[in-house]
Design an enzyme around this catalytic site. Sequence first.
Site, PDB file in Angstrom:
ATOM      1  N   HIS A  41      42.419  38.774  46.586  1.00 52.58           N
ATOM      2  CA  HIS A  41      41.045  38.086  47.389  1.00 52.58           C
ATOM      3  C   HIS A  41      40.350  38.864  47.931  1.00 52.58           C
ATOM      4  O   HIS A  41      39.095  39.123  48.055  1.00 52.58           O
ATOM      5  CB  HIS A  41      41.673  36.785  48.070  1.00 52.58           C
ATOM      6  CG  HIS A  41      42.068  35.579  47.383  1.00 52.58           C
ATOM      7  ND1 HIS A  41      41.474  35.073  46.294  1.00 52.58           N
ATOM      8  CD2 HIS A  41      43.109  35.009  47.436  1.00 52.58           C
ATOM      9  CE1 HIS A  41      42.077  34.003  45.994  1.00 52.58           C
ATOM     10  NE2 HIS A  41      43.315  34.000  46.509  1.00 52.58           N
ATOM     11  N   HIS A  69      48.616  38.793  45.603  1.00 45.59           N
ATOM     12  CA  HIS A  69      47.867  37.969  45.300  1.00 45.59           C
ATOM     13  C   HIS A  69      46.439  37.796  46.328  1.00 45.59           C
ATOM     14  O   HIS A  69      45.287  37.816  46.124  1.00 45.59           O
ATOM     15  CB  HIS A  69      48.271  36.564  45.235  1.00 45.59           C
ATOM     16  CG  HIS A  69      47.484  35.394  45.055  1.00 45.59           C
ATOM     17  ND1 HIS A  69      46.808  34.917  43.939  1.00 45.59           N
ATOM     18  CD2 HIS A  69      46.841  34.528  45.926  1.00 45.59           C
ATOM     19  CE1 HIS A  69      46.145  33.933  44.073  1.00 45.59           C
ATOM     20  NE2 HIS A  69      46.113  33.739  45.415  1.00 45.59           N
ATOM     21  N   GLU A  70      47.131  37.612  47.625  1.00 47.50           N
ATOM     22  CA  GLU A  70      46.055  37.417  48.759  1.00 47.50           C
ATOM     23  C   GLU A  70      45.319  38.929  48.805  1.00 47.50           C
ATOM     24  O   GLU A  70      44.094  38.863  48.946  1.00 47.50           O
ATOM     25  CB  GLU A  70      47.002  37.291  50.054  1.00 47.50           C
ATOM     26  CG  GLU A  70      47.536  35.940  50.222  1.00 47.50           C
ATOM     27  CD  GLU A  70      46.584  34.726  50.049  1.00 47.50           C
ATOM     28  OE1 GLU A  70      45.501  35.001  50.649  1.00 47.50           O
ATOM     29  OE2 GLU A  70      46.912  33.935  49.607  1.00 47.50           O
ATOM     30  N   GLU A 120      41.289  32.226  42.309  1.00 46.18           N
ATOM     31  CA  GLU A 120      42.591  32.248  42.138  1.00 46.18           C
ATOM     32  C   GLU A 120      43.254  32.812  41.000  1.00 46.18           C
ATOM     33  O   GLU A 120      44.354  33.372  41.230  1.00 46.18           O
ATOM     34  CB  GLU A 120      43.297  30.904  42.356  1.00 46.18           C
ATOM     35  CG  GLU A 120      42.907  30.130  43.728  1.00 46.18           C
ATOM     36  CD  GLU A 120      43.531  30.801  44.709  1.00 46.18           C
ATOM     37  OE1 GLU A 120      44.508  31.250  44.759  1.00 46.18           O
ATOM     38  OE2 GLU A 120      42.708  30.965  45.844  1.00 46.18           O
TER      39      GLU A 120
END
Length: 443
Positions: free
Chosen positions: A309, A305-306, A385
């Site tokens: 970004h 997930h990070e 997100e």
Amino acid sequence: MATIMNFIEQHIREEVLCLIWLLYFWELYISLRQRHLMQKLVDLPESLDSIMPKDIYTSTRLYALDKNSFSIIKNLFSTVLTTVLISMNAFFYIWERGIGLAEKIGIDKSNEMFTSTLCMLIINAFTTLVYFPFEVYHTFVLEEKHGFNKQTALFFVKDQAKMFVVTQVITLPLICGIIWIVQHGGDYFFMYLWLFTTVISLFMLVIYPEVIAPLFDKYSPLPEGELRKNIEALALSLDFPLYKLYVVEGSVRSSHSNAYMYGFYKHKRIVLFDTLLKEYYKPDEKDNFKVKGCETNEVLAVLAHELGHWKFSHTLKGFIASQLMLMVNFVVFAKLFRYRPMYSAFGFMDKQPILIGLIIVMMYILMPLNTLMAFLLTVNARKYEFQADKFAKTLGRAESLKRALITLQKDNLGYPLFDKLYSGWHHSHPPLLERLEALNKED
């Protein structure tokens, strides 16, 4: 003419106070909506049956209610205090104290750069002292009651003292630079001011995790093992330039968990809180010896997930947006910083200090615009997100990410249900149920 000027000055002050209270009542309204929802949902809702047991739900609800009460009281105190200070021309008296302090230590009081520095020091000291009881209550009552606080009184005091000193070391030279640029920058000083603060912001992005953060927490390289091997393989598969991999000993401060990454170009670092790692974090009696943290596959899903970004340059886009906001503030300040009625409204009849003008414009005059822009950034952050979650899903980590989100929600006692208005205004991260729903959708 004097009567007209007095009317304008009084009008400015009244409008500022009106804006402050309007924002307070808006925050109070949406907080009470959320509170009503939590008070009503005493029993475990069906939508959470497969997510958390009844006892965990009850704990999250009670924790959220306590935080809600704390926030309402603190916001009321802050609004009343601000109203009193503005009504009493506190900025003028603080400025005069700064001049007096400059004379005592042998500094020329006509030197606005150093006088402004002393004025800011007084403001920072006052703010720290006034809000210190709230910090104590939050740490040793609210967080302690719900099993998160791990700090001793001595650790807390040292931490607060270090934080104050570090803040002054950063803030005071920055104030000197700002005053100097305004004084010597000519008609386009706002452009130089923006360039200066942008460079400082980039510098802080580099120096904070390397120099400042280690003053408060212990950072260690993640030991060799399965987790490190898998993280390095994940980074390599995405061409992520992983430079260093750390574990931060956050458990000495709190049992809340987190993970983040930072760095420029080919020098990226990943930081994992020890409370995030099941194999690393050892629960104690405050945790009721309950096992916390995520399994290896869940940690990898969080990092996926990070990395989403990073892949979509969300941090860079957010930084650019914040700098554009700052530029707008500086342009408006350039238009108003010689507007005498603005200073008179705050008690300055024959002086126009640059620092005071900057504070008035950015904190009060532009409050509606800055509040609106902050809300738009929150809306955009929620979009980011979802994008990062979807990226992790494309890597085949949807199920692990769902388990990780549920684990973190329970470990942090995050209440999972929200009033839509409250959530839309406050949450840069979508609520758990929304993220799970998005992950469950077919592409």
